[in-house]
Write an enzyme that holds these catalytic residues in place. Structure first.
Site, PDB file in Angstrom:
ATOM      1  N   LYS A 212     -12.346 -28.338  -9.372  1.00 37.32           N
ATOM      2  CA  LYS A 212     -13.203 -27.762  -8.338  1.00 37.32           C
ATOM      3  C   LYS A 212     -12.717 -28.201  -6.951  1.00 37.32           C
ATOM      4  O   LYS A 212     -12.569 -27.401  -6.047  1.00 37.32           O
ATOM      5  CB  LYS A 212     -14.643 -28.213  -8.589  1.00 37.32           C
ATOM      6  N   GLU A 218      -6.642 -37.790 -11.527  1.00 37.69           N
ATOM      7  CA  GLU A 218      -6.153 -37.589 -12.902  1.00 37.69           C
ATOM      8  C   GLU A 218      -5.535 -36.202 -13.051  1.00 37.69           C
ATOM      9  O   GLU A 218      -4.426 -36.041 -13.583  1.00 37.69           O
ATOM     10  CB  GLU A 218      -7.308 -37.727 -13.906  1.00 37.69           C
ATOM     11  N   GLY A 272     -19.719 -29.369 -11.270  1.00 38.92           N
ATOM     12  CA  GLY A 272     -18.656 -29.519 -12.266  1.00 38.92           C
ATOM     13  C   GLY A 272     -19.173 -29.501 -13.695  1.00 38.92           C
ATOM     14  O   GLY A 272     -18.664 -28.791 -14.559  1.00 38.92           O
ATOM     15  N   ARG A 273     -20.231 -30.286 -13.957  1.00 39.28           N
ATOM     16  CA  ARG A 273     -20.710 -30.403 -15.353  1.00 39.28           C
ATOM     17  C   ARG A 273     -21.513 -29.191 -15.805  1.00 39.28           C
ATOM     18  O   ARG A 273     -21.962 -29.146 -16.951  1.00 39.28           O
ATOM     19  CB  ARG A 273     -21.496 -31.706 -15.525  1.00 39.28           C
ATOM     20  N   GLU A 358     -24.433 -38.161 -16.031  1.00 43.11           N
ATOM     21  CA  GLU A 358     -23.986 -37.994 -14.640  1.00 43.11           C
ATOM     22  C   GLU A 358     -25.120 -37.375 -13.821  1.00 43.11           C
ATOM     23  O   GLU A 358     -25.239 -37.620 -12.630  1.00 43.11           O
ATOM     24  CB  GLU A 358     -22.719 -37.110 -14.581  1.00 43.11           C
ATOM     25  N   HIS A 389     -22.925 -41.543 -42.452  1.00 45.76           N
ATOM     26  CA  HIS A 389     -22.109 -42.590 -43.078  1.00 45.76           C
ATOM     27  C   HIS A 389     -21.545 -43.557 -42.040  1.00 45.76           C
ATOM     28  O   HIS A 389     -20.654 -44.347 -42.353  1.00 45.76           O
ATOM     29  CB  HIS A 389     -20.967 -41.954 -43.876  1.00 45.76           C
ATOM     30  N   LYS A 517     -13.636 -44.737  -7.912  1.00 45.68           N
ATOM     31  CA  LYS A 517     -12.467 -43.965  -7.451  1.00 45.68           C
ATOM     32  C   LYS A 517     -11.853 -44.630  -6.220  1.00 45.68           C
ATOM     33  O   LYS A 517     -10.635 -44.790  -6.126  1.00 45.68           O
ATOM     34  CB  LYS A 517     -12.893 -42.540  -7.049  1.00 45.68           C
TER      35      LYS A 517
HETATM   36  O1  F6P Z   1     -16.064 -37.743 -11.936  1.00 45.48           O
HETATM   37  C1  F6P Z   1     -16.851 -36.938 -11.162  1.00 45.48           C
HETATM   38  C2  F6P Z   1     -16.471 -35.492 -11.108  1.00 45.48           C
HETATM   39  O2  F6P Z   1     -16.699 -35.080  -9.802  1.00 45.48           O
HETATM   40  C3  F6P Z   1     -17.254 -34.646 -12.085  1.00 45.48           C
HETATM   41  O3  F6P Z   1     -18.526 -34.358 -11.665  1.00 45.48           O
HETATM   42  C4  F6P Z   1     -16.364 -33.472 -12.201  1.00 45.48           C
HETATM   43  O4  F6P Z   1     -16.707 -32.690 -13.298  1.00 45.48           O
HETATM   44  C5  F6P Z   1     -15.019 -34.138 -12.317  1.00 45.48           C
HETATM   45  O5  F6P Z   1     -15.109 -35.236 -11.430  1.00 45.48           O
HETATM   46  C6  F6P Z   1     -13.821 -33.300 -12.006  1.00 45.48           C
HETATM   47  O6  F6P Z   1     -13.811 -32.848 -10.688  1.00 45.48           O
HETATM   48  P1  F6P Z   1     -12.853 -31.694 -10.206  1.00 45.48           P
HETATM   49  O7  F6P Z   1     -13.191 -30.465 -10.957  1.00 45.48           O
HETATM   50  O8  F6P Z   1     -13.117 -31.553  -8.738  1.00 45.48           O
HETATM   51  O9  F6P Z   1     -11.429 -32.125 -10.470  1.00 45.48           O
END
Ligand code: F6P
Length: 546
Positions: A212, A218, A272-273, A358, A389, A517
Site C-alpha cells: 500500500k 521487507e 492493509g488488513r 493489529e 491432537h 520499525k
Molecule cells: O506492519 C504494519 C503494516 O502497516 C500493516 O498494517 C500492513 O498490512 C503491512 O504493514 C504492509 O504494509 P504495506 O502494504 O504498506 O507494505
C-alpha cells in the site's frame, strides 16, 4: 485532540455496564448446561440461520438477561451511529484522518459513496475492470512474457495485509484454482525469497509487488533482490512483462521501475488488513479467476447488508463481538481460539491474528486517554482435527478460560462421505464435550467397566474428570465456496469493528507497529557499522554477539 466522528463512550461509563457487571456476578457460577435446563427456549435466541450459515451461540456462559444487557451496551456505545458512519465514508479513522471503506469495494447497493466530496464507486469499478482484464489475459495465456511464453507461476511479494489475506484466500480456494501456481514471499529473511524462487523460470513467472505504501522494508528488500535475480537471467526490458505492482504510491512504484500500465491502484481508505477485496487481491484473482473473485466480493457484500440492516440481537457479527467482550471484560479471558474444521482454512487463524490484534490491541481510547479495562483478545488456533491432537488438552483440562469458534462445512468439496462424516463428528463432538465435560461419577463408572484393577480407580479418577462448561460458538456453513468465504471473512471484520466501538478505541490505525520499525533502521546502522547508537546494556551485548 481527535475529531469526534465516532462517539466517545467509555465502556465502563455506559449505564448498562454496571447492570451487566451485577448480572455477571449473579450468574457467573451457573453452568452452560444449567442455562439450558433453566430456559427451554434458549436456542430461539442463540441460534441464527442466515443464507448458507447456521450460527449457534447457545453453548456460552450467559443467559437471556445477559444477552439483553449486552445488546443495551451496544446501543449505548453508539454502535448504530458508528456503523452508519463507517459505511457512509465518514473519517472514522481519526488518528490517520481517513475513511474506512473496504465495504465499498464489495457494496451491493447502487448508491454513490463520497470521500472528500468525490464519488469513489466509479474508481472502484475502473480498478476492478483493469484487474479483471489483466487476470483474464494472464490466465488465458494471452499475456506473454518477454520471450513470448505464457505465464505459469505468480509470486506475490508483500507482508502483513499485503500477504496474509491473499495467501489465506488462495489457500482456502485451492479447489477453485486454475493452472497458475501462486507463491508468496513476505519475510525479509533472505532464505525466504531464495526458497520461493527455487525452480522458477523467469520467462514464465509474474511478480506481483503488493505494498500500500511502497515503503515497507521487507517488501522492498524482497522486490529488489528478486529483481536482481531476474536481471541476472533476463534483460531490463523484460521487467515490463514480468513485474506488476499494487499500491497507493505511484511515485515510488514508478521509481522502482514498474510501468504505469502495470500499476494497479488502491486507495488510502482501505486499511492493509482489510484490503484483500481491493487490487491487493490480484493474486487471488489470478489464482481463481475474476468470476470467483466477484463471488468472494458478493458474499462479503451480503454479510455487509446483514450487518448494516439486522437488529443487534439477530446480527451475527454483533452478537459474536458482544460475547467476546463478555468473556474479555467480565470473565477476564485473554484469548480466543479459532478452529476451522477445514484444511483449506488452516491459515485463517494467522490471518485473523492481524485482523483482530493489529486492530484492537490498543490501550488508548478514542478520546486520547488511557483505558482502564482490557481490549484486544489474543487470537490463535489451527485446523481441526489436527488441533485436537495438539492443544485441545489445554482447552479441555487447562486452567484458562478459552472461548473458541468452531467453523465447519456441511459438505466436503471432493465428496468423500466417509472422511466428511468423521470430520463433522469431531466438529460436533468437541463442542459437546467442552460443554458437558465428564463427571467423577461417569469416570468411576467407566473405570469400573475397564480392566484396571479397582484399587487404582480412585487415584486415577481426578485426571480423567473434565469440568466442562467451556464456551464455544459454532459456525456451520453449507460448503466452502468463494461466496461463503467472503461472508465469513466479512463477519470477522465486522466483529472487530463492533468490539472497537464498544471499547471506545480506533480499530483502524496501527501506530503500535511503528516503534519497532524505527528502531530496526537504527539497529541496522549499528550492524552495518554506519553508526554507533546508544542502547541499553542488554541490546549492546546482543549487538556485540552479531
Ligand atoms: O506492519 C504494519 C503494516 O502497516 C500493516 O498494517 C500492513 O498490512 C503491512 O504493514 C504492509 O504494509 P504495506 O502494504 O504498506 O507494505
Amino acid at each position: 485532540m481527535q475529531k469526534k466522528i465516532l462517539p466517545h463512550n467509555i465502556l465502563t461509563k455506559n449505564p448498562s455496564w454496571g447492570l451487566l457487571k451485577k448480572h455477571y456476578e449473579k450468574i457467573k457460577q451457573i453452568s452452560i448446561k444449567n442455562h439450558f435446563d433453566n430456559d427451554s427456549k434458549r436456542l430461539d435466541y442463540t441460534s441464527f440461520d442466515w443464507g448458507d450459515f447456521y450460527v449457534d451461540i447457545s453453548k456460552n456462559k450467559i443467559d437471556r438477561k445477559g444477552f439483553e444487557l449486552l445488546i443495551d451496551l451496544a446501543k449505548e456505545s453508539g454502535l448504530a451511529e458508528a456503523i452508519e458512519a463507517q459505511f457512509s465514508g465518514a473519517i472514522i479513522n481519526s488518528t490517520e484522518n481517513r475513511a474506512v471503506l473496504h465495504t465499498a469495494l464489495r457494496s451491493l447497493k447502487k448508491e454513490s459513496i463520497l470521500v472528500d466530496g468525490k464519488d469513489i464507486i466509479p474508481e472502484i469499478y475502473s480498478a476492478q475492470k483493469k484487474m479483471f482484464a489483466f487476470c483474464n489475459q494472464v490466465i488465458s495465456g494471452d499475456w506473454k512474457g518477454y520471450t513470448g511464453k505464457s505465464i505459469t507461476h505468480i509470486v506475490n511479494i508483500g507482508i502483513g495485509g499485503s500477504d496474509l489475506g491473499p495467501a489465506m484466500v488462495v489457500e482456502a480456494l485451492a479447489h477453485y484454482q486454475n493452472h497458475l501456481e501462486i507463491r508468496f514471499v513476505s519475510n525479509v529473511e533472505g532464505d525466504h525469497h531464495v526458497e520461493v524462487l527455487k525452480g522458477l523460470n523467469p520467462e514464465t513467472t509474474l511478480f506481483v509487488i503488493v505494498s500500500k505504501t511502497f515503503t515497507t522494508q521487507e517488501t522492498l528488500s524482497n522486490a529488489n533482490s528478486i529483481r536482481e535475480w531476474f536481471l541476472s537471467k533476463l534483460s531490463e526490458q523484460a521487467i515490463t512483462k514480468h513485474f506488476v505492482a499494487v499500491s497507493t504510491n505511484h511515485e515510488k512504484t514508478e521509481a522502482f521501475g514498474i510501468e504505469p500500465d502495470n500499476i494497479f491502484p488502491m486507495n488510502d481508505w482501505v486499511g492493509g488488513r482489510f484490503s484483500l477485496w481491493s487490487t491487493v487481491g490480484l493474486s487471488i484473482c489470478l489464482a481463481v479467476g475474476p468470476d470467483h473473485f466477484k463471488k468472494l466480493l458478493h458474499g462479503a457484500g451480503k454479510m455487509d447488508l446483514h450487518f448494516e440492516q439486522t437488529p443487534f440481537e439477530k446480527n451475527i457479527p454483533v452478537v459474536l463481538a458482544l460475547l467476546s467482550i463478555w468473556y474479555n471484560n467480565l470473565y477476564g479471558a485473554e484469548s480466543e481460539a479459532i478452529i476451522p474444521y477445514s484444511q483449506y482454512l488452516r491459515s485463517l487463524p494467522a490471518y485473523l491474528q492481524q485482523g483482530v490484534m493489529e486492530s484492537n490491541g490498543k490501550y488508548v481510547g478514542r478520546n486520547g486517554k488511557p483505558l482502564t479495562y482490557q481490549t484486544g483478545t489474543i487470537i490463535w488456533g489451527a485446523s481441526g482435527t489436527n488441533a485436537q491432537h495438539a492443544f485441545f488438552q489445554l482447552i479441555h483440562q487447562g486452567t484458562k478460560l478459552i472461548p473458541a469458534d468452531f467453523i465447519g462445512f456441511k459438505s466436503s468439496l471432493n465428496g468423500n462421505i466417509d472422511h466428511q462424516n468423521k470430520l463433522l463428528a469431531n466438529f460436533i463432538a468437541q463442542t459437546e464435550a467442552l460443554m458437558t465435560g465428564k463427571s467423577e461419577a461417569q469416570v468411576m463408572a467407566e473405570l469400573k467397566n475397564s480392566s484396571l484393577a479397582e484399587k487404582y480407580h480412585k487415584d486415577l479418577a481426578p485426571f480423567k474428570i473434565f469440568l466442562g462448561d467451556k464456551p464455544t460458538n459454532t459456525i456451520l456453513i453449507e460448503q466452502l465456496n468463494p461466496e461463503n468465504l467472503g461472508a465469513l471473512i466479512a463477519l470477522y471484520e465486522h466483529k472487530i469493528f463492533v468490539q472497537g466501538v464498544v471499547w471506545n478505541i480506533n480499530s483502524y490505525d496501527q501506530w503500535g507497529v511503528e516503534l519497532g520499525k524505527q528502531l530496526a533502521s537504527k539497529v541496522l546502522n549499528d550492524i552495518e557499522g554506519k553508526e554507533r547508537n546508544l542502547h541499553d546494556p542488554s541490546t549492546l551485548k546482543l549487538l556485540s554477539k552479531i
